[in-house]
Scaffold this active site. Structure first.
Site, PDB file in Angstrom:
ATOM      1  N   GLY A  11       1.003  -1.693   0.321  1.00 19.39           N
ATOM      2  CA  GLY A  11       0.367  -0.057   0.038  1.00 19.39           C
ATOM      3  C   GLY A  11       0.790   1.674   0.175  1.00 19.39           C
ATOM      4  O   GLY A  11       1.948   1.185   0.302  1.00 19.39           O
ATOM      5  N   ASP A 152      -0.423   3.109   8.457  1.00 13.81           N
ATOM      6  CA  ASP A 152      -1.370   2.276   9.477  1.00 13.81           C
ATOM      7  C   ASP A 152      -0.352   2.449  10.943  1.00 13.81           C
ATOM      8  O   ASP A 152      -1.087   1.942  12.164  1.00 13.81           O
ATOM      9  CB  ASP A 152      -1.698   0.632   9.141  1.00 13.81           C
ATOM     10  CG  ASP A 152      -2.781   0.492   8.175  1.00 13.81           C
ATOM     11  OD1 ASP A 152      -3.627   1.414   8.162  1.00 13.81           O
ATOM     12  OD2 ASP A 152      -2.976  -0.440   7.985  1.00 13.81           O
TER      13      ASP A 152
HETATM   14  P1  ATP Z   1       0.691  -3.104   3.194  1.00 15.45           P
HETATM   15  O1  ATP Z   1       0.532  -3.108   4.692  1.00 15.45           O
HETATM   16  O2  ATP Z   1       0.169  -1.738   3.490  1.00 15.45           O
HETATM   17  O3  ATP Z   1      -0.546  -3.676   2.193  1.00 15.45           O
HETATM   18  P2  ATP Z   1       2.216  -4.538   2.303  1.00 15.45           P
HETATM   19  O4  ATP Z   1       3.802  -4.514   1.731  1.00 15.45           O
HETATM   20  O5  ATP Z   1       1.974  -5.910   3.822  1.00 15.45           O
HETATM   21  O6  ATP Z   1       2.043  -3.844   2.439  1.00 15.45           O
HETATM   22  P3  ATP Z   1       1.242  -6.725   1.104  1.00 15.45           P
HETATM   23  O7  ATP Z   1       0.077  -6.611  -0.030  1.00 15.45           O
HETATM   24  O8  ATP Z   1       1.574  -7.594   2.035  1.00 15.45           O
HETATM   25  O9  ATP Z   1       1.391  -5.920   0.677  1.00 15.45           O
HETATM   26  O10 ATP Z   1       2.898  -7.033  -0.146  1.00 15.45           O
HETATM   27  C1  ATP Z   1       2.982  -6.434  -1.284  1.00 15.45           C
HETATM   28  C2  ATP Z   1       4.183  -7.749  -2.691  1.00 15.45           C
HETATM   29  O11 ATP Z   1       5.112  -7.952  -1.866  1.00 15.45           O
HETATM   30  C3  ATP Z   1       3.181  -8.936  -2.624  1.00 15.45           C
HETATM   31  O12 ATP Z   1       1.988  -8.768  -3.845  1.00 15.45           O
HETATM   32  C4  ATP Z   1       3.770 -10.099  -3.201  1.00 15.45           C
HETATM   33  O13 ATP Z   1       4.858  -9.874  -4.627  1.00 15.45           O
HETATM   34  C5  ATP Z   1       5.014  -9.501  -1.956  1.00 15.45           C
HETATM   35  N1  ATP Z   1       5.044 -10.518  -1.170  1.00 15.45           N
HETATM   36  C6  ATP Z   1       4.396 -10.176   0.117  1.00 15.45           C
HETATM   37  N2  ATP Z   1       4.337 -10.798   0.921  1.00 15.45           N
HETATM   38  C7  ATP Z   1       5.463 -11.837  -0.225  1.00 15.45           C
HETATM   39  C8  ATP Z   1       5.666 -13.165   0.887  1.00 15.45           C
HETATM   40  N3  ATP Z   1       5.036 -14.249   1.918  1.00 15.45           N
HETATM   41  N4  ATP Z   1       6.399 -14.165  -0.567  1.00 15.45           N
HETATM   42  C9  ATP Z   1       6.810 -13.344  -1.040  1.00 15.45           C
HETATM   43  N5  ATP Z   1       6.250 -12.089  -1.371  1.00 15.45           N
HETATM   44  C10 ATP Z   1       5.742 -11.768  -1.082  1.00 15.45           C
END
Ligand code: ATP
Length: 363
Positions: A11, A152
């Site tokens: 995000g 957040d």
């Molecule tokens: P937010 O908390 O704002 O949603 P975030 O970084 O947690 O941000 P996610 O959608 O969970 O957002 O992760 C972003 C991207 O990171 C995913 O689309 C994916 O490409 C990669 N990613 C997330 N988790 C994994 C994982 N366990 N293994 C490999 N790639 C991952």
């Protein structure tokens, strides 16, 4: 010359651009080459023009801009090993062996997984004759450094994530607008704010705006909350308050994990207290707009520290995440920070709210 890649992922959050700017300029100042990876992991998997060398002037004007100017995406293919194999090849082709990622816990988990798999990915690339041993030789170790970009403020081990104070400011400003009309008509407003597993925005907005009642994911109200809330709000009205503000985090629920909906709160205030009650869902305005001064400062200091961490890393050092603890920029092990963050969500799902709160307190 070292070649460092920088990306924003997950995000968007105000301040991400400040982090990219700081990484680009600090890298250049440290005599490194720096590449922006567009659209998060999607750019890493697609390669080619999605990975571009950045010059000093390419990040001019980035500091105050909201969102992320190099783009972000949720990338499904990076979740799977074949996607990460292509990403590894693209990095080696571009000569990049260090990645600075500004994102949430998901993005940082993915980054650490990539680093762990790296030697195996290189072997596979040689086996499949995608790359030669000579091509791979200089890239034996991958450096990963995390920067936490999230409105957040949901990552453990840091007092503030990049973006949370801009978002809190936006919420306060919006509640101030609502306050004026609420006061004029003596209305009640139920305001939904972001925060699925973390009530920081809701709680701090409640404190900053003088809300009458706040609902958080980590600390659900007792089962008789309906009477409790009405009693408190009735008392406030009897003391002469002309307006009522109730803040609901989007992940708020009761002790049975049943969602507390703004509509239900509105109906209670309307039917039990006969207040003219409206709902406002702040939605994406909470993410947008320029970065506040704090986020500009935080992203700049942390971006510079991330480059230092890349240059000081050894194969033995665990991947660090750059944090802010008691007003100091510090490094912490990325995986531990992510693990602690997940523990809060797990405690909530298991209805162990004492544990969720004690983990939050420990932060
Ligand atoms: P937010 O908390 O704002 O949603 P975030 O970084 O947690 O941000 P996610 O959608 O969970 O957002 O992760 C972003 C991207 O990171 C995913 O689309 C994916 O490409 C990669 N990613 C997330 N988790 C994994 C994982 N366990 N293994 C490999 N790639 C991952």
């Amino acid at each position: 010359k070292r070649r460092i890649g920088v990306m924003t992922s997950g995000g968007d959050a105000p301040g991400m651009n400040g982090a990219v700017r700081a990484v680009v300029r600090m890298s250049i100042a440290q005599n490194c080459e720096v590449y922006a990876i567009y659209e998060g992991y999607e750019g890493l998997v697609q390669g080619g023009d999605m990975i571009k060398e950045m010059g000093w002037d390419d990040v001019r004007g980035f500091l105050s801009e909201g969102g992320t100017l190099i783009g972000t995406a949720r990338c499904k293919s990076f979740m799977e090993r074949p996607g990460r194999l292509i990403a590894a090849k693209n990095m080696i082709v571009k000569g990049i062996d260090a990645l600075i990622i500004c994102g949430g816990d998901g993005s940082l988990t993915g980054a650490d997984k990539f680093r762990k798999e790296w030697p195996g990915l290189l072997e596979e690339l040689i086996q499949k004759q995608e790359l030669t041993e000579e091509q791979v030789e200089p890239f034996k170790h991958l450096n990963i450094v995390g920067l936490v970009g999230s409105i957040d403020n949901d990552l453990s081990m840091t007092d503030a994530t990049i973006g949370c104070y801009s978002s809190l400011g936006r919420i306060c400003e919006s509640v101030d607008y609502i306050d004026a009309t609420a006061f004029s008509h003596q209305r009640a407003f139920v305001i939904e704010v972001m925060g699925r597993h973390c009530g920081w925005l809701a709680l701090m907005a409640g404190v900053s705006c003088g809300a009458d009642f706040v609902f958080l994911p980590e600390n659900p109200p007792p089962l008789d909350w309906e009477d409790d809330m009405c009693k408190i709000i009735k008392k406030h009205r009897e003391l002469g308050k002309r307006k009522t503000i109730v803040i609901v985090a989007e992940g708020a629920h009761d002790r049975y994990l049943k969602k507390i909906s703004p509509a239900h709160v509105r109906d209670l205030l309307t039917n039990k207290l006969h207040l003219d009650t409206r709902i406002t869902t702040l939605g994406h305005v909470q993410r947008g707009g320029t970065a506040c001064a704090y986020d500009r400062m935080l992203s700049t200091l942390q971006g510079a520290e991330a480059v230092k961490a890349v240059l000081e890393a050894t194969p033995e050092t665990p991947s660090p995440v750059i944090c802010m603890i008691e007003n100091k920029i510090v490094r912490r092990p990325l995986l531990e920070a992510v693990k602690q963050t997940h523990e809060v969500a797990e405690a909530i799902a298991a209805k162990d709210f004492d544990r969720a709160m004690s983990l939050r307190d420990a932060e």
